[in-house]
Design a protein around this motif. Structure first.
Motif, PDB file in Angstrom:
ATOM      1  N   UNK A   1      36.278  34.021  25.583  1.00  0.00           N
ATOM      2  CA  UNK A   1      35.052  33.801  26.134  1.00  0.00           C
ATOM      3  C   UNK A   1      34.503  32.505  26.341  1.00  0.00           C
ATOM      4  N   UNK A   2      34.369  31.765  27.221  1.00  0.00           N
ATOM      5  CA  UNK A   2      33.728  30.553  27.524  1.00  0.00           C
ATOM      6  C   UNK A   2      33.365  30.425  29.174  1.00  0.00           C
ATOM      7  N   UNK A   3      32.616  29.459  29.421  1.00  0.00           N
ATOM      8  CA  UNK A   3      32.209  29.208  30.713  1.00  0.00           C
ATOM      9  C   UNK A   3      33.307  29.135  31.808  1.00  0.00           C
ATOM     10  N   UNK A   4      34.329  28.601  31.320  1.00  0.00           N
ATOM     11  CA  UNK A   4      35.588  28.380  32.291  1.00  0.00           C
ATOM     12  C   UNK A   4      36.057  29.687  32.657  1.00  0.00           C
ATOM     13  N   UNK A   5      36.116  30.803  31.554  1.00  0.00           N
ATOM     14  CA  UNK A   5      36.701  32.035  31.691  1.00  0.00           C
ATOM     15  C   UNK A   5      35.718  33.024  32.525  1.00  0.00           C
ATOM     16  N   UNK A   6      34.398  32.680  32.739  1.00  0.00           N
ATOM     17  CA  UNK A   6      33.480  33.483  33.568  1.00  0.00           C
ATOM     18  C   UNK A   6      33.363  33.024  35.153  1.00  0.00           C
ATOM     19  N   UNK A   7      33.963  33.843  36.191  1.00  0.00           N
ATOM     20  CA  UNK A   7      34.373  33.465  37.308  1.00  0.00           C
ATOM     21  C   UNK A   7      32.977  33.649  37.949  1.00  0.00           C
ATOM     22  N   UNK A   8      32.550  33.092  39.230  1.00  0.00           N
ATOM     23  CA  UNK A   8      31.485  33.249  39.900  1.00  0.00           C
ATOM     24  C   UNK A   8      31.867  33.243  41.506  1.00  0.00           C
ATOM     25  N   UNK A   9      31.326  34.218  42.296  1.00  0.00           N
ATOM     26  CA  UNK A   9      31.518  34.088  43.547  1.00  0.00           C
ATOM     27  C   UNK A   9      30.487  34.854  44.346  1.00  0.00           C
ATOM     28  N   UNK A  10      29.773  34.277  45.292  1.00  0.00           N
ATOM     29  CA  UNK A  10      28.910  34.996  45.931  1.00  0.00           C
ATOM     30  C   UNK A  10      27.656  35.852  45.296  1.00  0.00           C
ATOM     31  N   UNK A  11      27.245  35.271  43.942  1.00  0.00           N
ATOM     32  CA  UNK A  11      26.288  35.851  43.350  1.00  0.00           C
ATOM     33  C   UNK A  11      26.757  36.699  42.034  1.00  0.00           C
ATOM     34  N   UNK A  12      27.872  37.009  42.084  1.00  0.00           N
ATOM     35  CA  UNK A  12      28.541  37.843  41.186  1.00  0.00           C
ATOM     36  C   UNK A  12      29.341  37.163  40.042  1.00  0.00           C
ATOM     37  N   UNK A  13      29.388  37.545  38.945  1.00  0.00           N
ATOM     38  CA  UNK A  13      30.079  36.904  37.769  1.00  0.00           C
ATOM     39  C   UNK A  13      30.919  37.897  37.113  1.00  0.00           C
ATOM     40  N   UNK A  14      32.184  37.583  36.957  1.00  0.00           N
ATOM     41  CA  UNK A  14      33.420  38.299  36.370  1.00  0.00           C
ATOM     42  C   UNK A  14      33.968  37.873  35.192  1.00  0.00           C
ATOM     43  N   UNK A  15      34.533  38.437  34.317  1.00  0.00           N
ATOM     44  CA  UNK A  15      35.157  38.060  33.192  1.00  0.00           C
ATOM     45  C   UNK A  15      36.767  38.000  33.815  1.00  0.00           C
ATOM     46  N   UNK A  16      37.198  36.453  33.664  1.00  0.00           N
ATOM     47  CA  UNK A  16      38.556  36.322  33.869  1.00  0.00           C
ATOM     48  C   UNK A  16      39.433  35.688  32.844  1.00  0.00           C
ATOM     49  N   UNK A  17      40.443  35.417  32.729  1.00  0.00           N
ATOM     50  CA  UNK A  17      41.613  35.258  32.038  1.00  0.00           C
ATOM     51  C   UNK A  17      41.698  36.128  30.983  1.00  0.00           C
ATOM     52  N   UNK A  18      42.440  37.101  31.031  1.00  0.00           N
ATOM     53  CA  UNK A  18      42.694  37.881  29.757  1.00  0.00           C
ATOM     54  C   UNK A  18      43.715  37.970  29.118  1.00  0.00           C
ATOM     55  N   UNK A  19      44.472  36.480  29.250  1.00  0.00           N
ATOM     56  CA  UNK A  19      45.609  36.173  28.422  1.00  0.00           C
ATOM     57  C   UNK A  19      45.714  36.123  26.826  1.00  0.00           C
ATOM     58  N   UNK A  20      44.305  36.041  26.433  1.00  0.00           N
ATOM     59  CA  UNK A  20      44.117  36.323  25.004  1.00  0.00           C
ATOM     60  C   UNK A  20      43.683  37.599  24.498  1.00  0.00           C
ATOM     61  N   UNK A  21      43.565  38.341  25.272  1.00  0.00           N
ATOM     62  CA  UNK A  21      42.955  39.883  25.071  1.00  0.00           C
ATOM     63  C   UNK A  21      43.790  40.637  24.063  1.00  0.00           C
ATOM     64  N   UNK A  22      43.154  41.558  23.317  1.00  0.00           N
ATOM     65  CA  UNK A  22      44.112  42.028  22.102  1.00  0.00           C
ATOM     66  C   UNK A  22      43.434  43.466  22.303  1.00  0.00           C
ATOM     67  N   UNK A  23      44.088  44.656  21.972  1.00  0.00           N
ATOM     68  CA  UNK A  23      43.510  45.935  21.652  1.00  0.00           C
ATOM     69  C   UNK A  23      42.835  46.034  20.230  1.00  0.00           C
ATOM     70  N   UNK A  24      41.876  46.365  20.502  1.00  0.00           N
ATOM     71  CA  UNK A  24      40.750  46.552  19.306  1.00  0.00           C
ATOM     72  C   UNK A  24      41.440  47.138  18.138  1.00  0.00           C
ATOM     73  N   UNK A  25      42.335  48.362  18.351  1.00  0.00           N
ATOM     74  CA  UNK A  25      43.057  49.024  17.439  1.00  0.00           C
ATOM     75  C   UNK A  25      44.356  48.537  16.946  1.00  0.00           C
ATOM     76  N   UNK A  26      44.617  47.218  17.387  1.00  0.00           N
ATOM     77  CA  UNK A  26      46.020  46.809  17.261  1.00  0.00           C
ATOM     78  C   UNK A  26      46.273  46.691  15.704  1.00  0.00           C
ATOM     79  N   UNK A  27      47.270  46.871  15.117  1.00  0.00           N
ATOM     80  CA  UNK A  27      47.724  46.769  13.685  1.00  0.00           C
ATOM     81  C   UNK A  27      48.224  45.244  13.488  1.00  0.00           C
ATOM     82  N   UNK A  28      48.548  44.699  14.419  1.00  0.00           N
ATOM     83  CA  UNK A  28      49.079  43.237  14.281  1.00  0.00           C
ATOM     84  C   UNK A  28      47.817  42.315  13.808  1.00  0.00           C
TER      85      UNK A  28
END
Length: 325
Positions: A127-154
């Protein structure tokens, strides 16, 4: 990719380049992420965390993946809904800092997206400002390339999050950090929205810890025993600094805003609130009400919000009340 006409390149990251594109059949403007790596099979494509997570995640505050295309030459393209800009670009476009109502408005939406994301078993990790995307007053979390499962065993790597927003346990090499790292990042982002500059701008790992200590004060064994165990494993000693009064650092922030930032930026991950708990903080009580028209009318980077768009934002805010979390 024949049905898409690439218009302008809007981003270039470690894993891919992003283009604004036009669907030649429907006329819809989209964002196309061209992956730099070649993919030799669909199985390999579907193993990407970004694709795995976005096939599951459907939320108004998480960017929508519309289509995945693999070409004969083994190139991979991810087609997303198009967003006008990211939060960093929005900050750069302004002559003055955000008002507290604006900070509240943006962060409320992001925390709702995080509440959903974490509830579905994923955490973002970058999460960083560059990965929070804005359009018409709405903001969305973007760039899920680093996302992980919370229960991952790795074991988790420590290079997921951009340094300035990296939680201290990640900096110190923890391999089992969790979604509370996202909450730290949101504390740093929230502070940045008030002061329009990074609150912890470290040059490297040790300097990052130093910058954190200068603002928050050094941790103690009482406040974060686990951190001393991590530091000991690296033969590292925390600098001894008293920290500053956050109100002096962010003079325009209310006590409730300072209170939330302090809790999000707790040294000990277990003491940080979850997204659900953050949404119930007094700072967000005003989100029961419609946002000020002045905020809606300034939401677009180009200051071109129409009356129709304003009514859409008003309707959206009515739907996005705390009760819906």
């Amino acid at each position: 990719m024949e049905k898409y006409q690439l218009l302008d390149e809007v981003g270039d990251g470690s894993f891919g380049r992003v283009w604004k594109a036009l669907n030649k059949h429907s006329g819809e403007v989209v964002a196309v992420k061209m992956m730099k790596k070649k993919f030799h099979s669909w199985e390999e494509c579907l193993s990407l965390e970004e694709i795995k997570s976005l096939r599951i995640l459907k939320h108004p505050n998480i960017v929508f993946l519309k289509e995945v295309i693999r070409e004969i030459d083994k190139s991979l393209y991810l087609v997303f809904e198009f967003m006008e800009c990211n939060l960093f670009q929005l900050m750069r476009s302004r002559a003055e800092s955000f008002s507290e109502s604006e900070v509240r408005y943006w962060c409320f939406q992001v925390f709702k997206g995080l509440h959903y994301l974490h509830g579905k078993g994923y955490f973002h990790r970058d999460l960083k400002p560059e990965n929070l995307l804005v359009s018409k007053g709405l903001i969305k979390i973007g760039d899920m390339g680093s996302a992980r499962e919370i229960k991952s065993s790795q074991p988790c790597t420590n290079y997921g999050t951009t340094r300035w927003y990296r939680a201290p346990e990640v900096i110190l090499g923890s391999e089992n950090y969790n979604f509370k790292a996202d909450m730290w990042a949101m504390g740093a982002i929230m502070a940045e929205l008030f002061i329009f500059k990074p609150v912890f701008p470290g040059k490297d790992g040790p300097d990052q810890i130093l910058k954190i200590c200068r603002v928050l004060g050094s941790p103690t064994t009482e406040s974060w025993l686990g951190g001393f165990a991590l530091a000991s494993g690296l033969n590292y000693k925390f600098p001894q600094l008293p920290g500053v009064n956050l109100s002096s650092l962010m003079p325009l922030a209310s006590w409730s805003a300072i209170s939330l930032i302090k809790s999000l930026c707790s040294w000990d991950p277990s003491k940080r609130p979850s997204a659900s708990e953050a949404l119930k903080h007094p700072f967000f009580h005003a989100c029961y009400n419609i946002i000020p028209p002045s905020l809606c009318l300034r939401a677009s980077v180009n200051n071109t919000t129409t009356r129709e768009e304003f009514e859409q934002i008003r309707s959206c805010i009515n739907r996005n009340r705390i009760q819906s979390v």
